[in-house]
Design a protein around this motif. Structure first.
Motif, PDB file in Angstrom:
ATOM      1  N   ARG A  12     -22.974  13.340  24.449  1.00 17.25           N
ATOM      2  CA  ARG A  12     -22.721  14.517  23.603  1.00 17.25           C
ATOM      3  C   ARG A  12     -21.842  14.054  22.445  1.00 17.25           C
ATOM      4  N   ALA A  23     -24.451  23.326  24.439  1.00 15.00           N
ATOM      5  CA  ALA A  23     -25.029  22.616  25.586  1.00 15.00           C
ATOM      6  C   ALA A  23     -25.441  23.598  26.673  1.00 15.00           C
ATOM      7  N   PRO A  30     -21.809  20.789  30.110  1.00 14.03           N
ATOM      8  CA  PRO A  30     -20.966  19.791  29.447  1.00 14.03           C
ATOM      9  C   PRO A  30     -20.009  19.132  30.442  1.00 14.03           C
ATOM     10  N   ASN A  44     -23.589  15.474  28.553  1.00 12.20           N
ATOM     11  CA  ASN A  44     -24.264  16.675  29.047  1.00 12.20           C
ATOM     12  C   ASN A  44     -25.052  16.315  30.306  1.00 12.20           C
TER      13      ASN A  44
END
Length: 245
Positions: A12, A23, A30, A44
């Motif tokens: 991410r 997300a 996340p 993620n």
């Protein structure tokens, strides 16, 4: 021993609440990887795969291999934030395992053979002091739980960490004392029994006090203020002699 599970993740690039919300809208969870003197990484996780592992149990006491786009990390889940209503994962914190492979983890304690404890049969109560024990152990040898037998345990007996058989390579975090895990305590009386016992104890004390004055008997005069007795009543004057004729 717990087995090493594998989870795939994607990097991410952006951190912060906005990226985390995006997300979640995309069906991911996340997470962050930190520790072992390396920079933190934001990632993620695929929601369904993560949720499947959480439902299996022991998620925070199981070593995990995170495959982040080909780069692998051995980690331990240190914190799982969940939705307060749906109880589903919102964010996960992962800690990297050090080069020596030794981690610090809490292991639950299970008690067995309750029916073979004379103390529990006589109405005793199992008082659990520690539901979990923190230990150091290799990440690939994390015990699922510690088992403690209550066979032969009498009222007043204590169970210490020295009575627990630890696997090879596993040692308690507390090393300077043989700490207590549980005790067999005597059963407490119920509220009704305690009240009855209190009433029985108070009855003899009431009987020991002086009996009530008999009917028709006059009570003693009360003491005057200041602790002095009230003065006695004056006698009536004697009758005068009859006049002479």
């Amino acid at each position: 021993m717990s087995e090493l599970i594998t989870l795939k993740a994607t990097a991410r690039p952006r951190a912060g609440k906005g990226a985390a919300r995006q997300a979640r809208r995309d069906g991911s969870v996340p997470a962050v990887i930190y520790g072992n003197h390396e920079p933190s990484e934001t990632i993620n996780l695929e929601y369904n795969e993560l949720w499947k592992q959480v439902l299996r149990g022991h998620f925070t006491s199981t070593a995990i291999e995170l495959d982040v786009e080909g780069k692998k990390h051995i980690v331990l889940a240190r914190d799982v934030q969940v939705d307060p209503v749906r109880d589903t994962p919102l964010h996960v914190d992962f800690q990297r395992v050090g080069k020596d492979g030794v981690i610090r983890v809490s292991i639950p304690v299970h008690f067995v053979n309750e029916t073979q404890s004379p103390g529990l049969k006589r109405g005793g109560v199992l008082n659990i002091v520690r539901h979990d024990v923190e230990v150091y152990c290799p990440y690939e040898k994390i015990p699922r739980f510690f088992e403690v037998s209550l066979e032969g345990m009498e009222i007043g007996r204590s169970i210490h960490i020295s009575a627990v058989t630890l696997p090879e390579g596993v040692s308690p975090v507390i090393k300077n004392r043989d700490f207590t895990i549980a005790t067999i305590a005597g059963a407490l009386k119920g509220d009704d029994e305690a009240a009855a016992a209190s009433a029985d104890a108070a009855a003899p004390a009431a009987d020991a006090k002086g009996a009530a004055p008999a009917a028709g008997a006059k009570a003693a005069p009360a003491a005057a203020a200041g602790g002095k007795a009230a003065p006695a009543a004056k006698a009536a004057p004697a009758a005068k002699p009859a006049a002479k004729k």
